[in-house]
Design an enzyme around this catalytic site. Sequence first.
Site, PDB file in Angstrom:
ATOM      1  N   TYR A 137       0.859  -1.185   0.000  1.00  0.00           N
ATOM      2  CA  TYR A 137       0.000   0.000   0.000  1.00  0.00           C
ATOM      3  C   TYR A 137       0.892   1.231   0.000  1.00  0.00           C
ATOM      4  CZ  TYR A 137      -3.648   3.221   1.832  1.00  0.00           C
ATOM      5  OH  TYR A 137      -4.525   4.263   2.030  1.00  0.00           O
ATOM      6  N   LYS A 166      -1.466  -1.376  -3.953  1.00  0.00           N
ATOM      7  CA  LYS A 166      -2.510  -0.354  -3.978  1.00  0.00           C
ATOM      8  C   LYS A 166      -1.780   0.967  -4.145  1.00  0.00           C
ATOM      9  CE  LYS A 166      -5.880   2.101  -1.120  1.00  0.00           C
ATOM     10  NZ  LYS A 166      -6.485   2.243   0.234  1.00  0.00           N
TER      11      LYS A 166
END
EC number: 4.3.3.7
Length: 298
Positions: A137, A166
């Site tokens: 992330y 992400k």
Amino acid sequence: MESTLIKGSMVAIITPFKNGKIDEVGYEKLIKREIANGINVIVPVGTTGESATLTHEEHRVCIEIAVDTCKGTDVKVLAGAGSNATHEAIGLAKFAQDHGADAVLSVAPYYNKPTQQGLYLHYKEIANSVEIPVLLYNVPGRTGCDIKADTVIRLFRECKNIIGVKEASGDIDRCVDLLSREPHMTVVSGEDSINYPILANGGKGVISVTANLLPDYVAKLCDYALKGDFVKSREINNELYELNKILFVESNPVPIKAAMYIAGLIETLEYRLPLCEPSKENYKKIEETIKKYKIKGL
């Protein structure tokens, strides 16, 4: 490793509070609403879920509720399990795995400002500690730490269960770079404003804040894109433009929780300090925007 589990429409689910504690009943209702409206993956205890102000016990409770609510459905759970201390991130990842999460989302270690080698070693340790997929992330605007494309590629190639990233840097070129070098990597949008361009360039899905309000819209946006119907996907994306914009008028998740309260999706408008209610001016803007969309309360 290429993943067939973590893709499509994913909701960065909020954490509702009631009298200072997690509203567990309300939380379950929100997740069930997402499932009923076609969302593919529930993402508990991320940025939108106020993970930074939850205790470890509360963090675990949110994961357990998400997993239990999704049992018996096709909906997967991508559990937030990051920390700026590697050993803590490992502990959260192991808990998520042991309690039935399908994969973990691991935010870049914030505040420490590690080198790219430090990031590589951090994520390698996490990946080696669990068997389920790990999604990196990258959100440098919050963490002060940017996982560079070369580091993501290195981890994807060397760690069998690191499936991708992400990407919430807002850098579409970064996503195109990753996908041009590794087309099978799971690159997902972490910002609603760039969901469509990332999908159109080969992204595997989106982790959406807006999906808390309009899960059916976000589900269709992704479904159309992944089937190659970019005309219909773009039409939905354009419909959501104004909403996507207003939901970031202040720091996430301040606007989305206000919007959900206005829409009747949560009983109380509560945050954990240092987050607090939006300004009166912004609250009014959120309210005016929400009225333009047909959102049914619980």
